[in-house]
Design a protein around this motif. Sequence first.
Motif, PDB file in Angstrom:
ATOM      1  N   ASP A  43       0.830  -1.210   0.000  1.00  0.00           N
ATOM      2  CA  ASP A  43       0.000   0.000   0.000  1.00  0.00           C
ATOM      3  C   ASP A  43       0.860   1.253   0.000  1.00  0.00           C
ATOM      4  N   VAL A  44       1.923   1.253   0.791  1.00  0.00           N
ATOM      5  CA  VAL A  44       2.802   2.418   0.876  1.00  0.00           C
ATOM      6  C   VAL A  44       3.464   2.689  -0.465  1.00  0.00           C
ATOM      7  N   CYS A  45       4.079   1.673  -1.068  1.00  0.00           N
ATOM      8  CA  CYS A  45       4.787   1.867  -2.339  1.00  0.00           C
ATOM      9  C   CYS A  45       3.843   2.301  -3.449  1.00  0.00           C
ATOM     10  N   GLN A  46       2.685   1.651  -3.559  1.00  0.00           N
ATOM     11  CA  GLN A  46       1.754   1.968  -4.635  1.00  0.00           C
ATOM     12  C   GLN A  46       1.208   3.384  -4.498  1.00  0.00           C
ATOM     13  N   SER A  47       0.837   3.786  -3.283  1.00  0.00           N
ATOM     14  CA  SER A  47       0.262   5.114  -3.077  1.00  0.00           C
ATOM     15  C   SER A  47       1.274   6.219  -3.354  1.00  0.00           C
ATOM     16  N   LEU A  48       2.514   6.034  -2.939  1.00  0.00           N
ATOM     17  CA  LEU A  48       3.531   7.044  -3.196  1.00  0.00           C
ATOM     18  C   LEU A  48       3.867   7.126  -4.682  1.00  0.00           C
ATOM     19  N   ALA A  49       3.954   5.982  -5.347  1.00  0.00           N
ATOM     20  CA  ALA A  49       4.290   5.978  -6.777  1.00  0.00           C
ATOM     21  C   ALA A  49       3.191   6.602  -7.617  1.00  0.00           C
ATOM     22  N   ASP A  50       1.962   6.639  -7.111  1.00  0.00           N
ATOM     23  CA  ASP A  50       0.852   7.240  -7.848  1.00  0.00           C
ATOM     24  C   ASP A  50       0.883   8.773  -7.816  1.00  0.00           C
ATOM     25  N   LEU A  51       1.678   9.364  -6.942  1.00  0.00           N
ATOM     26  CA  LEU A  51       1.789  10.813  -6.877  1.00  0.00           C
ATOM     27  C   LEU A  51       2.548  11.344  -8.092  1.00  0.00           C
ATOM     28  N   ASP A  52       2.145  12.520  -8.570  1.00  0.00           N
ATOM     29  CA  ASP A  52       2.779  13.082  -9.765  1.00  0.00           C
ATOM     30  C   ASP A  52       4.272  13.339  -9.559  1.00  0.00           C
ATOM     31  N   GLY A  53       4.672  13.756  -8.360  1.00  0.00           N
ATOM     32  CA  GLY A  53       6.067  14.124  -8.139  1.00  0.00           C
ATOM     33  C   GLY A  53       6.991  12.963  -7.848  1.00  0.00           C
ATOM     34  N   ILE A  54       6.438  11.758  -7.659  1.00  0.00           N
ATOM     35  CA  ILE A  54       7.260  10.586  -7.344  1.00  0.00           C
ATOM     36  C   ILE A  54       7.132   9.570  -8.473  1.00  0.00           C
ATOM     37  N   ALA A  55       8.266   9.197  -9.048  1.00  0.00           N
ATOM     38  CA  ALA A  55       8.247   8.265 -10.176  1.00  0.00           C
ATOM     39  C   ALA A  55       8.095   6.821  -9.721  1.00  0.00           C
ATOM     40  N   SER A  56       8.699   6.473  -8.606  1.00  0.00           N
ATOM     41  CA  SER A  56       8.647   5.091  -8.133  1.00  0.00           C
ATOM     42  C   SER A  56       9.026   5.031  -6.663  1.00  0.00           C
ATOM     43  N   ALA A  57       8.695   3.900  -6.041  1.00  0.00           N
ATOM     44  CA  ALA A  57       9.012   3.699  -4.627  1.00  0.00           C
ATOM     45  C   ALA A  57       9.252   2.223  -4.362  1.00  0.00           C
ATOM     46  N   TRP A  58      10.132   1.935  -3.408  1.00  0.00           N
ATOM     47  CA  TRP A  58      10.329   0.550  -2.983  1.00  0.00           C
ATOM     48  C   TRP A  58      10.745   0.521  -1.526  1.00  0.00           C
ATOM     49  N   ILE A  59      10.553  -0.626  -0.907  1.00  0.00           N
ATOM     50  CA  ILE A  59      10.930  -0.836   0.486  1.00  0.00           C
ATOM     51  C   ILE A  59      11.864  -2.031   0.549  1.00  0.00           C
ATOM     52  N   GLY A  60      12.957  -1.879   1.276  1.00  0.00           N
ATOM     53  CA  GLY A  60      13.915  -2.965   1.443  1.00  0.00           C
ATOM     54  C   GLY A  60      14.133  -3.272   2.913  1.00  0.00           C
ATOM     55  N   THR A  61      14.574  -4.480   3.183  1.00  0.00           N
ATOM     56  CA  THR A  61      14.904  -4.889   4.544  1.00  0.00           C
ATOM     57  C   THR A  61      16.370  -5.296   4.598  1.00  0.00           C
ATOM     58  N   VAL A  62      16.951  -5.179   5.792  1.00  0.00           N
ATOM     59  CA  VAL A  62      18.374  -5.495   5.964  1.00  0.00           C
ATOM     60  C   VAL A  62      18.540  -6.969   6.309  1.00  0.00           C
ATOM     61  N   ASP A  63      19.410  -7.637   5.565  1.00  0.00           N
ATOM     62  CA  ASP A  63      19.774  -9.025   5.866  1.00  0.00           C
ATOM     63  C   ASP A  63      21.127  -9.007   6.566  1.00  0.00           C
ATOM     64  N   PRO A  64      21.146  -9.191   7.905  1.00  0.00           N
ATOM     65  CA  PRO A  64      22.422  -9.105   8.624  1.00  0.00           C
ATOM     66  C   PRO A  64      23.394 -10.210   8.253  1.00  0.00           C
ATOM     67  N   THR A  65      22.886 -11.332   7.743  1.00  0.00           N
ATOM     68  CA  THR A  65      23.772 -12.438   7.371  1.00  0.00           C
ATOM     69  C   THR A  65      24.683 -12.051   6.214  1.00  0.00           C
ATOM     70  N   SER A  66      24.090 -11.443   5.191  1.00  0.00           N
ATOM     71  CA  SER A  66      24.873 -11.029   4.017  1.00  0.00           C
ATOM     72  C   SER A  66      25.287  -9.567   4.090  1.00  0.00           C
ATOM     73  N   SER A  67      24.851  -8.857   5.158  1.00  0.00           N
ATOM     74  CA  SER A  67      25.149  -7.440   5.326  1.00  0.00           C
ATOM     75  C   SER A  67      24.764  -6.652   4.073  1.00  0.00           C
ATOM     76  N   SER A  68      23.489  -6.819   3.680  1.00  0.00           N
ATOM     77  CA  SER A  68      23.018  -6.152   2.471  1.00  0.00           C
ATOM     78  C   SER A  68      21.566  -5.734   2.636  1.00  0.00           C
ATOM     79  N   LEU A  69      21.159  -4.813   1.771  1.00  0.00           N
ATOM     80  CA  LEU A  69      19.775  -4.348   1.724  1.00  0.00           C
ATOM     81  C   LEU A  69      19.046  -5.161   0.662  1.00  0.00           C
ATOM     82  N   VAL A  70      17.932  -5.789   1.060  1.00  0.00           N
ATOM     83  CA  VAL A  70      17.206  -6.679   0.161  1.00  0.00           C
ATOM     84  C   VAL A  70      15.875  -6.055  -0.226  1.00  0.00           C
ATOM     85  N   PRO A  71      15.650  -5.723  -1.523  1.00  0.00           N
ATOM     86  CA  PRO A  71      14.351  -5.179  -1.941  1.00  0.00           C
ATOM     87  C   PRO A  71      13.221  -6.161  -1.630  1.00  0.00           C
TER      88      PRO A  71
END
Length: 530
Positions: free
Chosen positions: A164-192
């Motif tokens: 809901d958050v990503c879709q609603s923000l991406a629908d705004l004229d001033g925002i082209a796209s949105a995504w949310i990522g979580t941190v994987d401490p095992t690989s020390s990386s951000l995972v979309p």
Amino acid sequence: MTDGGNGDVSSGDGYERFANGPVVVFTWRNESGWPVEYVSPNVERLFGYSPAELHDGNPAYAELIHDDDRDRVSREVEANSDATTERFGHEPYRIVTKSGTVRWVLDYTHIVREDGEIVRYTGYIVDVTERTERLEYVTDLNATIRSLHRALIDADSEESIRLDVCQSLADLDGIASAWIGTVDPTSSSLVPATSAGIEAEFLEARPWSLDTDSPSPAVRVAADRSSDGEYGRPEEAPEGPWRGAMLTAGYRSAFSAPIRHGGIRHGVLAVYSADPNGFDERIREILTEFGESVGYAITAVERRDALHAEGGRELVVGVEAERDDPLRALAAAVSATVDLKSVTRRENDGALLYGLIPGVDPERVLETAATIPGIRSIECLSETGIPLYEILSGEGGVASTVTGLEASLQSLCVSGDECELVVSIQRDRDRRRLLEHARGLFGDAELRAERDMIPAEATPWAALLTDVLTDRQRSVLRAAYHAGYFDGNRKRTGAEIADSLGIAQPTFSTHVRAAVRNLLSAIWDESGEE
């Protein structure tokens, strides 16, 4: 900005200095349609019409005004064209340019009279299109976030919140796209995890390894726990994968905010714009505050899930404790393990601890503790079986640090060589999050063991405590229990426990009564028992 000068200004003397700026100077005759008597040369650059076209009345000034605004502008002129008004300003209105585009303007007008009669108006027209569009965008953004609050409250899963958050923000004229990522401490990386309006290749091709020096705002937020948000533009970034991917996708600015609540990070919100100035300071503030709201909603869903979950997992986590840590020093001095069952942060400073120290004479423990800096006081509450101690520790050290973990702590065992936490969780993703948080607090954390908890036959009590009690009620109730407040031969009075916690006795009593009331209400309301 409102004085057009006295007398005849048709020659435009003194106004040529505005030729290259956003301010257009006009003189209109007080006739139908407001024929243009003078206009500064920059009118063509801003509105598309040459001064000659406007002098000839092709079109008349009134015809430049947007159809939806013309009557209002006319009423404002009429209302201010009395015998006393010398100057006035219009509410912003729209001008239609020669190419058909719409520009927003502010109009500051001075009235010129001869023999008491109005003969002309002189005015400064200021192009405020970008400012007005920005205000409209901020208004739309706030409206979108307000509408999302209800959806977040009613959400039945973390995935639905992210979507809901990503879709609603991406629908705004001033925002082209949105995504949310979580941190994987095992690989020390951000995972979309979830996205809207963004090509899969953009997310799949990027290296999301955590690095505080990364040009990617999302990676910097994920790598820096203290970050309140990061902003970036590809034109200002060094050559590399992020810059290339941004330019290829048509993105000219990016902003990322942490999704967190109560010290727990749930991920990173990343948004992109085709406008190099797409995220000004006010918009960044709004998105950062929104990240907190999303974090709260995710926390609420997790607590609701935990309340209805069956069973769970216990984790044994090894953490670092300095050699001069008060508890580690005590354990080493008496050659035993300090097994804490309750850790409560005091109102002002330090922590109140209740724990067991098996196999050592209580007198030796008390004498040794009195020599250790950082232990303010210690008292043996019970010598039956394994002695139970109440310890008041100062700031710093592993005991104070563990109060910031915000997990269901089962025990904290400190010896002369190591320190172990035993905590309970409900899901696998809670394991990753807890380890990440522990590493942030202690500098290092190692998962040493994991075991199933015995499923509760009815209410999951640990989850119930978390759900229906405030943090303060829970810590006061735990301290009272371990201090023997509820025992038949009460070991400590309410006043004594309150003093140990650094609060007043009436406050202690209020917390205990409220906690008991909330627990009984939850039990009987849940079961439907009258």
